[in-house]
Design a protein around this motif. Structure first.
Motif, short mmCIF file in Angstrom:
data_model
loop_
_atom_site.label_atom_id
_atom_site.label_comp_id
_atom_site.label_asym_id
_atom_site.label_seq_id
_atom_site.Cartn_x
_atom_site.Cartn_y
_atom_site.Cartn_z
N ASP A 245 0.83 -1.21 0.00
CA ASP A 245 0.00 0.00 0.00
C ASP A 245 0.86 1.26 0.00
OD1 ASP A 245 -2.24 -1.62 0.07
OD2 ASP A 245 -2.48 -1.49 2.25
N ASP A 246 1.94 1.24 -0.79
CA ASP A 246 2.83 2.40 -0.93
C ASP A 246 3.47 2.83 0.38
OD1 ASP A 246 2.21 2.62 -3.69
OD2 ASP A 246 0.39 3.73 -3.20
N THR A 247 3.60 1.89 1.31
CA THR A 247 4.12 2.22 2.64
C THR A 247 5.12 1.16 3.09
OG1 THR A 247 2.02 3.28 3.23
CG2 THR A 247 3.49 2.69 5.04
N PHE A 248 6.20 1.60 3.73
CA PHE A 248 7.18 0.72 4.35
C PHE A 248 6.77 0.50 5.81
CE2 PHE A 248 9.42 2.84 0.94
CZ PHE A 248 10.18 1.83 0.37
N HIS A 249 6.56 -0.75 6.19
CA HIS A 249 6.17 -1.09 7.56
C HIS A 249 7.39 -1.71 8.25
CE1 HIS A 249 1.86 -0.41 6.74
NE2 HIS A 249 2.18 -0.81 5.52
N PRO A 250 7.96 -1.02 9.23
CA PRO A 250 9.25 -1.44 9.79
C PRO A 250 9.15 -2.38 10.99
CG PRO A 250 8.70 0.72 10.64
CD PRO A 250 7.56 0.32 9.72
N TYR A 251 10.23 -3.11 11.19
CA TYR A 251 10.43 -3.97 12.35
C TYR A 251 11.79 -3.64 12.95
CZ TYR A 251 7.02 -7.07 9.96
OH TYR A 251 5.92 -7.60 9.32
N ARG A 252 11.94 -3.91 14.22
CA ARG A 252 13.26 -3.77 14.84
C ARG A 252 14.04 -5.08 14.66
NH1 ARG A 252 10.61 -0.96 19.40
NH2 ARG A 252 11.05 1.26 19.13
N ILE A 253 15.23 -5.00 14.12
CA ILE A 253 16.04 -6.20 13.92
C ILE A 253 16.60 -6.73 15.23
CG2 ILE A 253 16.67 -5.62 11.55
CD1 ILE A 253 19.41 -4.74 12.65
N SER A 254 16.67 -5.86 16.24
CA SER A 254 17.24 -6.25 17.53
C SER A 254 16.16 -6.52 18.56
CB SER A 254 18.17 -5.14 18.05
OG SER A 254 17.49 -3.88 18.07
N GLY A 255 14.90 -6.56 18.14
CA GLY A 255 13.81 -6.78 19.08
C GLY A 255 13.84 -8.16 19.69
N PRO A 256 13.08 -8.36 20.76
CA PRO A 256 13.06 -9.66 21.44
C PRO A 256 12.23 -10.68 20.68
CG PRO A 256 11.48 -8.19 22.48
CD PRO A 256 12.20 -7.37 21.42
N ASP A 276 8.90 4.84 16.60
CA ASP A 276 7.65 4.51 17.28
C ASP A 276 6.62 3.96 16.30
OD1 ASP A 276 7.03 6.77 15.86
OD2 ASP A 276 6.23 7.90 17.56
N ARG A 277 7.12 3.54 15.12
CA ARG A 277 6.22 3.04 14.08
C ARG A 277 6.49 1.59 13.70
NH1 ARG A 277 6.17 8.07 9.69
NH2 ARG A 277 6.28 9.76 11.22
N THR A 278 7.22 0.87 14.55
CA THR A 278 7.54 -0.50 14.21
C THR A 278 6.34 -1.42 14.48
OG1 THR A 278 8.39 -1.02 16.42
CG2 THR A 278 9.95 -0.13 14.80
N TYR A 279 6.44 -2.64 13.98
CA TYR A 279 5.38 -3.63 14.13
C TYR A 279 5.00 -3.80 15.61
CZ TYR A 279 3.06 -8.20 13.85
OH TYR A 279 2.17 -9.25 13.95
N ALA A 280 6.01 -3.83 16.48
CA ALA A 280 5.74 -4.03 17.90
C ALA A 280 5.09 -2.81 18.53
CB ALA A 280 7.03 -4.38 18.64
N GLU A 281 5.42 -1.63 18.04
CA GLU A 281 4.90 -0.39 18.63
C GLU A 281 3.53 -0.02 18.09
OE1 GLU A 281 8.06 0.25 21.20
OE2 GLU A 281 6.31 1.56 20.96
N GLY A 291 9.59 9.60 4.20
CA GLY A 291 10.06 9.20 5.52
C GLY A 291 11.15 8.15 5.45
N MET A 292 11.00 7.20 4.53
CA MET A 292 12.03 6.16 4.37
C MET A 292 13.33 6.77 3.86
SD MET A 292 12.31 2.91 4.94
CE MET A 292 13.28 1.46 4.50
N PHE A 293 13.22 7.76 3.00
CA PHE A 293 14.42 8.40 2.45
C PHE A 293 15.18 9.14 3.55
CE2 PHE A 293 16.65 11.84 0.17
CZ PHE A 293 17.39 11.06 -0.71
N GLU A 294 14.47 9.68 4.53
CA GLU A 294 15.15 10.37 5.64
C GLU A 294 15.94 9.40 6.49
OE1 GLU A 294 12.24 12.52 7.82
OE2 GLU A 294 11.80 13.94 6.19
N ILE A 295 15.44 8.19 6.67
CA ILE A 295 16.14 7.16 7.46
C ILE A 295 17.25 6.51 6.63
CG2 ILE A 295 15.86 4.96 8.66
CD1 ILE A 295 13.00 5.90 9.32
N ASP A 296 16.94 6.15 5.41
CA ASP A 296 17.89 5.69 4.40
C ASP A 296 18.89 4.63 4.91
OD1 ASP A 296 18.85 5.60 1.82
OD2 ASP A 296 20.30 7.22 2.13
#
Length: 400
Positions: A245-256, A276-281, A291-296
């Motif tokens: 849906d034209d959106t990047f849905h992030p996860y933390r690679i270091s999450g538990p 604060d936008r990860t799957y867990a949050e 937004g993804m380009f800013e994190i890059d």
């Protein structure tokens, strides 16, 4: 297949990495949080019943090794294959989708395959039917009743009914990301690593020796990787995402949780560590292209991309054809990778850890080839394997 002697005659990448960092490997193992504890179950004689304890189901007693088994999620199917009891499986949540994924990963293991023919599909119309469980008449249900009770039309009285009238539940879902179960199940709920959970299932099927042999392969792989990581300040930033849906849905690679068993040990810099936008949050949150380009991130891993639940070519085309997407560092440097999945059993964990090590650190562990829909797990020469694929295949086949 090469003989044991010929394998030892070749100086392989696996051997070079292993013995080049033996001291660091020992230190890494001393603090490894992804390893299982000692098996608390005493092996019975052929005529004795035996009990295995697991949160949240408590102590479960078996009069004999289960031969008719329900499992909903693919990591339990992975465990059954690894332990030599996949012929007992009677069902899965999505047999076709899960089966394709498992077949992708099992390709490197000669003689190991996964056949979904005859398996009952459990998921239907947004839930699953209690009557199907009566029809299957399973000896054990490899599914967390705390999770089963959240399905539409289910609650704890239903899971208790199946336990009392059909067979026990034996599963732990929320260890995947250390999420909280519903209030009725929250008190005393415990989280397990994938190896601790596999050890419990191995005790159910009386396959403790086979489990220990597989775990030893993981320990060796984990130690090899940890011993050969570059200094922290030289490690790339890594973003784990799904894209739809034209959106990047992030996860933390270091999450538990065992869902990150293939990313957490790599110690890369997490591009979404403070998000604060990860799957867990926030499951519904995400980033648009700006937004993804800013994190890059230096490296982008697409979660679940090697499963049939995503159209990989469509994802790549959408991102590469977007004006901002094509300027992402990972896209420009050809470091956008199809990654594995979080529902990983012991065999997938071994392979996904090898996969991700190569994707994130190609200079240390070798290049990862490009993925196209329909591909199987790449076939690596002995000197490019990070663990011995043949030895693992032999363990699964009962030769250890």
């Amino acid at each position: 297949m090469p003989s044991e002697e010929s394998r030892h005659e070749v100086s392989t990448r696996r051997d070079t990495l292993k013995y080049g960092g033996i001291l660091a490997a020992s230190l890494a193992l001393a603090g490894c949080s992804d390893l299982a504890g000692q098996n608390e179950t005493t092996a019975p004689s052929a005529t004795e019943s035996y009990s295995v304890e697991l949160s949240p189901v408590g102590e479960v007693t078996f009069d004999e090794i289960p031969s008719n088994v329900m499992a909903y999620s693919p990591h339990y199917a992975d465990m059954l294959v690894a332990l030599g009891h996949d012929d007992a499986l009677n069902s899965l949540g999505f047999p076709d989708g899960y089966g394709q994924t498992l077949s992708y990963f099992f390709e490197p293991f000669d003689g190991v395959d996964f056949d979904v023919n005859g398996l009952t599909e459990l998921f239907s119309n947004g839930s699953f039917d209690k009557e199907v469980l009566y029809e299957l008449d399973s000896d054990v249900h490899l599914m967390d009743p705390a999770w089963a009770s959240t399905f539409d039309g289910w609650d704890k009285t239903d899971t208790d009914e199946i336990r009392d009238n059909v067979g026990p539940w034996f599963g732990n879902r929320y260890s995947r990301q250390h999420a909280s179960p519903t209030e009725k199940w929250a008190d005393g709920y415990r989280y397990y690593t994938i190896w601790e959970l596999t050890e419990k299932v191995a005790a159910v099927f009386q396959e403790e020796d086979r489990f220990e042999a597989l775990q030893a392969e993981y320990e060796d792989l984990y130690a090899t990787i940890r011993a050969n990581l570059p200094p922290e300040n030289e490690r790339p930033t890594v973003g784990l995402v799904t894209y739809y849906d034209d959106t990047f849905h992030p996860y933390r690679i270091s999450g538990p949780g065992f869902g990150k068993a293939h990313t957490r040990p790599l110690g890369a810099r997490d591009a979404f560590a403070n998000s604060d936008r990860t799957y867990a949050e926030n499951y519904e949150a995400g980033y648009d292209f700006e937004g993804m380009f800013e994190i890059d991130p230096d490296v982008i891993l697409h979660n679940f991309a090697v499963t049939p639940f995503y159209d990989w070519e469509a994802v790549v085309d959408a991102i590469e054809n977007d004006p901002l997407g094509q300027e992402l560092t990972a896209i420009r440097n050809d470091r956008f990778y199809a990654s594995g999945q979080s529902f990983q059993g012991p065999l997938q964990t071994l392979l996904q850890l090898e996969m991700t090590a190569k994707q994130v650190y190609p200079e240390q562990f070798g290049e990862w080839p490009r993925y196209e829909t329909g591909d199987s797990y790449p076939e690596f020469d002995d000197d490019e394997q990070l663990f011995d694929h043949e030895r693992v295949a032999n363990i699964v086949s009962g030769e250890f």
